[in-house]
Design a protein around this motif. Sequence first.
Motif, mmCIF file in Angstrom:
data_model
loop_
_atom_site.group_PDB
_atom_site.id
_atom_site.type_symbol
_atom_site.label_atom_id
_atom_site.label_comp_id
_atom_site.label_asym_id
_atom_site.label_seq_id
_atom_site.Cartn_x
_atom_site.Cartn_y
_atom_site.Cartn_z
ATOM 1 N N ASP A 149 49.994 0.114 -42.124
ATOM 2 C CA ASP A 149 50.743 1.363 -42.310
ATOM 3 C C ASP A 149 51.166 1.935 -40.969
ATOM 4 O O ASP A 149 52.290 2.399 -40.807
ATOM 5 C CB ASP A 149 49.865 2.406 -43.025
ATOM 6 C CG ASP A 149 49.950 2.264 -44.529
ATOM 7 O OD1 ASP A 149 49.102 2.841 -45.221
ATOM 8 O OD2 ASP A 149 50.867 1.567 -44.999
ATOM 9 N N ALA A 150 50.229 1.902 -40.024
ATOM 10 C CA ALA A 150 50.519 2.452 -38.700
ATOM 11 C C ALA A 150 51.628 1.658 -38.009
ATOM 12 O O ALA A 150 52.523 2.218 -37.392
ATOM 13 C CB ALA A 150 49.260 2.459 -37.837
ATOM 14 N N ILE B 236 48.810 6.307 -37.167
ATOM 15 C CA ILE B 236 48.138 5.764 -35.980
ATOM 16 C C ILE B 236 46.784 6.433 -35.790
ATOM 17 O O ILE B 236 45.785 5.784 -35.467
ATOM 18 C CB ILE B 236 49.017 5.921 -34.712
ATOM 19 C CG1 ILE B 236 50.209 4.980 -34.800
ATOM 20 C CG2 ILE B 236 48.210 5.664 -33.449
ATOM 21 C CD1 ILE B 236 51.160 5.055 -33.629
ATOM 22 N N GLU B 237 46.765 7.756 -36.036
ATOM 23 C CA GLU B 237 45.503 8.493 -35.891
ATOM 24 C C GLU B 237 44.443 7.930 -36.823
ATOM 25 O O GLU B 237 43.291 7.714 -36.431
ATOM 26 C CB GLU B 237 45.774 9.958 -36.230
ATOM 27 C CG GLU B 237 44.702 10.928 -35.771
ATOM 28 C CD GLU B 237 44.962 12.341 -36.286
ATOM 29 O OE1 GLU B 237 46.099 12.825 -36.148
ATOM 30 O OE2 GLU B 237 44.019 12.922 -36.844
ATOM 31 N N GLU B 238 44.829 7.659 -38.053
ATOM 32 C CA GLU B 238 43.890 7.123 -39.047
ATOM 33 C C GLU B 238 43.408 5.739 -38.641
ATOM 34 O O GLU B 238 42.218 5.426 -38.716
ATOM 35 C CB GLU B 238 44.568 7.092 -40.422
ATOM 36 C CG GLU B 238 43.667 6.673 -41.565
ATOM 37 C CD GLU B 238 42.414 7.509 -41.721
ATOM 38 O OE1 GLU B 238 42.475 8.742 -41.488
ATOM 39 O OE2 GLU B 238 41.355 6.933 -42.049
ATOM 40 N N LYS C 296 37.791 2.895 -34.094
ATOM 41 C CA LYS C 296 36.689 3.503 -33.333
ATOM 42 C C LYS C 296 35.357 3.201 -34.015
ATOM 43 O O LYS C 296 34.373 2.898 -33.354
ATOM 44 C CB LYS C 296 36.894 5.034 -33.237
ATOM 45 C CG LYS C 296 36.042 5.718 -32.182
ATOM 46 C CD LYS C 296 36.282 5.141 -30.878
ATOM 47 C CE LYS C 296 35.939 5.848 -29.643
ATOM 48 N NZ LYS C 296 36.192 4.976 -28.478
ATOM 49 N N ALA C 297 35.366 3.281 -35.353
ATOM 50 C CA ALA C 297 34.141 2.999 -36.106
ATOM 51 C C ALA C 297 33.691 1.558 -35.848
ATOM 52 O O ALA C 297 32.506 1.287 -35.630
ATOM 53 C CB ALA C 297 34.377 3.224 -37.594
ATOM 54 N N LEU C 298 34.651 0.640 -35.829
ATOM 55 C CA LEU C 298 34.325 -0.770 -35.579
ATOM 56 C C LEU C 298 33.858 -0.963 -34.138
ATOM 57 O O LEU C 298 32.929 -1.714 -33.858
ATOM 58 C CB LEU C 298 35.545 -1.637 -35.870
ATOM 59 C CG LEU C 298 35.281 -3.132 -36.086
ATOM 60 C CD1 LEU C 298 34.344 -3.354 -37.257
ATOM 61 C CD2 LEU C 298 36.587 -3.880 -36.298
#
Lengths: 225, 222
Positions: B112-113, B125-127, B133-135
Amino acid sequence: MEEVKLIGTWPSPFSYRVIWALKLKGIPYEYIEEDLSNKSPMLLQYNPLHKKIPVLVHGGKPICESAVILQYIEDVWPQNPLLPNDPHERAVARFWVQFAENKVPCIWRLFRTTGGEEQEKAKKESMEMLRALEEHGLRDKKFFGGDKIGIADIAFGQVAHWLEMIEDLVGVKLIEAHTFPHLHAWTKNFKQVPIIKENLPDYGEMLMYFKRARDNFLASRGPGM
Amino acid sequence: MAEEVKLFGGMWASLYSRRIEIALKMTGVQFEFIEEDLQNKSPLLLQYNSIHKKVPVLLHNGMPIAESLIILEYINETWPDNPILPRDPYDRAMARFWARFIDEKLIWVSWDAYRSKEEDQGKAIEEACKQLKALENELKEKEFFGGDTVGYLDIAAIMVASWFGVMQEVMKVELLTEENFPNLCQWVEKFVDCPIVKECLPHKEKMVEFIRVLLKDFLASR
């Protein structure tokens, strides 16, 4: 044994998957009911990524996603196995658990429709999903797991109990004895298994709960849909 | 009895099939690779994966197994001398959780980004960055997700190692940057440098060209 806690929400079918697995294996646990409209700091700490239930907490360590939790329970407590011994049959069982994750959500899309093209599409997808279960998953077995229930039966629990509620609220009938004979029988057999029978949300209460949820959802969506 | 192992896979750019190739080579199992033309699927594939009709499908002594993450579990159980899943049940659960996260959330959010119109791109992009970041935090300072060696989650994350870099070049949108994701970027370098991975992974430039052609109508319309 280290402490086991389950953070869940009544009447989520995903919560119930974990309850069934724990009870089938005789694992004592503390159940913590989560209010999803007002998520607790505990939930946000244990599942920061998805902020969802169920979460299993074992010895203080959280495991999220019901399908992952089921496999974890099977790995840690092998008594009353939910997976077959044979590696190929295990792969088949896992295939159907993944199928449940990817395809069964269409019944919840149906739940959110009121009519028209949207409903026809959701109904068609749901029927295709059920057809796959009837002809390829279950075939002429009593349970997906064979003679007794296994991880795939647990994963499809939604189809045995929650789908009937969706059918009632939406006003469609999907599973009938003449269209899906094996699946129809399975819904009855599954709910007769003692642990399952003793651990199902009351149908009437569940119907009221989801009717309210559906009404709220449709109201918030506005007219013209 | 001699084992018969066949892998029905997609052509060289098909990353889900490469997952299985890498795992089989790591295990040292001899196998036959049968390339499927996905525009013209063979009767055998349609028989072995009648539900989804997709690759990869592993055929072991005539028994088919479908869905790449499930095949990885099967390989782990069937040839346990070189296990790819962690032995500890909790570590195993984490590996499974993050692999599903990559396949069910990260890839789609990132797609999507990459393809969003300019006005929607910021949010997308933020999502995607939140998920990356979580990964990144899951990897932490480890060399590989599997610890000292490549494991199930590293293999699952082939999408991150290959597809992101390709999409970045084709779509000219930066997501996986060294500045924001130093651990992940370092992991990508180490992962693609592993001998077995190098053998199986499509060459980046070749993949960029291939995706450019595949998306040419989409790119032209932007």
